[in-house]
Design a protein around this motif. Structure first.
Motif, PDB file in Angstrom:
ATOM      1  N   VAL A 156       7.201   8.473  -7.345  1.00  0.00           N
ATOM      2  CA  VAL A 156       6.595   7.147  -7.201  1.00  0.00           C
ATOM      3  C   VAL A 156       5.573   6.938  -8.315  1.00  0.00           C
ATOM      4  O   VAL A 156       4.568   7.648  -8.379  1.00  0.00           O
ATOM      5  N   THR A 190       2.828   4.566  -9.680  1.00  0.00           N
ATOM      6  CA  THR A 190       2.006   3.498  -9.109  1.00  0.00           C
ATOM      7  C   THR A 190       1.045   2.925 -10.151  1.00  0.00           C
ATOM      8  O   THR A 190       0.547   3.664 -11.014  1.00  0.00           O
ATOM      9  N   ASP A 214       9.673  -3.633 -11.419  1.00  0.00           N
ATOM     10  CA  ASP A 214      10.765  -2.709 -11.124  1.00  0.00           C
ATOM     11  C   ASP A 214      12.089  -3.110 -11.792  1.00  0.00           C
ATOM     12  O   ASP A 214      12.866  -2.256 -12.212  1.00  0.00           O
ATOM     13  N   PHE A 223       2.511   2.256   3.004  1.00  0.00           N
ATOM     14  CA  PHE A 223       2.959   2.892   1.766  1.00  0.00           C
ATOM     15  C   PHE A 223       3.476   4.312   1.973  1.00  0.00           C
ATOM     16  O   PHE A 223       4.607   4.636   1.607  1.00  0.00           O
ATOM     17  N   GLU A 265      10.555   5.327  -8.111  1.00  0.00           N
ATOM     18  CA  GLU A 265      10.058   4.032  -7.651  1.00  0.00           C
ATOM     19  C   GLU A 265       8.899   3.575  -8.526  1.00  0.00           C
ATOM     20  O   GLU A 265       8.014   4.363  -8.855  1.00  0.00           O
ATOM     21  N   GLN A 279       5.782   1.112  -8.264  1.00  0.00           N
ATOM     22  CA  GLN A 279       5.044   0.403  -7.225  1.00  0.00           C
ATOM     23  C   GLN A 279       3.786  -0.233  -7.803  1.00  0.00           C
ATOM     24  O   GLN A 279       3.000   0.428  -8.485  1.00  0.00           O
TER      25      GLN A 279
END
Length: 297
Positions: free
Chosen positions: A120, A122, A10, A87, A77, A79
């Motif tokens: 998000v 991922t 991140d 989550f 985000e 992740q």
């Protein structure tokens, strides 16, 4: 050979897309355009910490918080670790907090509320039932109809990097190019495809340019931090699994203990009471009492 930046960290992600530079702005707008599938000409990166006026209330630090020219807000985000028990709750909490950042003035119509996106990205598949590279959720009823006027005001969008296909670059969509770049940028075995992706998309070329400006020392530091965070997350997840297993075992033990006490009590009562009387006293069926007494034999 010099190490390449792992963009799934991140802090590395923020370093590329959150900088106050022309290159970062072009890269960020291109990434958002690929995810939202709509024109994005400019955005403003904001303070990513959502503060709270209530003592001890959770106030999340978002990865990359941006505002659009028309007032819309988006949190992006990155992740890496999937904790199934937390989550989705955490992402929904972030989305609600992002929406509550907007404050309408006295007399201002509620229709001035702007759309918010919780995006998000991922490095894991969030659920087998979500088959697409990008999955978008909004407020709908059980028939699949969007809530009138306000159904799209809060959108939760997942981009599952493991879903990006290995294909010819010329056949990739903009989102597939970005996903491939984020997923495999540091992978030495994918560099020929990465170079083609960089050549074909200006926003990705700008991201690559930003990384080339970085010192090797800074890249190594970010990668080391990422590795340590990955280790810490793995330890945390394993500890959580052990804790859950221990609590489950204790709960089963307590249930067995209560069952044993119940059996002893019914066996004692059966010496002076009929099955019907015991069933009435304990508010159980006679079948249950017969079953428990059989287990006692």
């Amino acid at each position: 050979m010099p190490s390449k930046l792992n963009l799934k960290h991140d802090m590395a992600f923020k370093s590329v897309f959150g900088a106050d530079t022309k290159e970062s702005q072009i890269a960020l707008c291109s990434l958002l355009r690929s995810i939202l599938k709509q024109p994005v000409s400019s955005v403003k990166v904001m303070n990513s910490e959502l503060t709270s006026e209530i003592a001890k209330q959770k106030h999340p630090r978002m990865d990359l918080l941006v505002s659009f020219d028309d007032g819309r807000l988006a949190n992006i985000e990155m992740q890496m670790v999937y904790d199934p028990e937390e989550f989705f709750y955490r992402m929904f909490y972030y989305e609600i907090r992002l929406a509550s950042r907007q404050v309408l003035k006295e007399g201002e119509p509620y229709s001035n509320f702007h759309l918010v996106y919780q995006i998000v990205i991922t490095d894991f598949i969030i659920s087998p039932e979500y088959e697409d590279l990008a999955e978008q959720f909004e407020q709908r009823n059980w028939k699949g109809q969007a809530l009138k006027y306000a159904g799209q005001l809060m959108q939760l969008i997942f981009v599952q990097l493991p879903k990006v296909p290995l294909m010819d670059v010329k056949d990739m969509s903009l989102l597939e190019k970005w996903s491939f770049f984020l997923k495999y940028f540091e992978d030495e075995g994918k560099q020929s495809i990465i170079k083609k992706v960089i050549k074909q998309e200006e926003g990705i070329a700008m991201a690559d340019k930003i990384i080339k400006y970085m010192s090797q020392e800074w890249i190594d530091q970010l990668n080391e931090e990422f590795e340590q965070l990955s280790i810490n997350d793995s330890i945390r997840m394993e500890n959580a699994r052990i804790k859950w297993a221990r609590e489950e075992a204790l709960q089963k033990g307590r249930e067995l203990g209560r069952l044993e006490e119940q059996r002893n009590m019914i066996e004692t009562l059966s010496q002076t009471m009929s099955v019907g009387q015991i069933a009435k006293a304990l508010q159980k069926s006679t079948e249950e009492i017969h079953h428990i007494l059989k287990d006692c034999q």
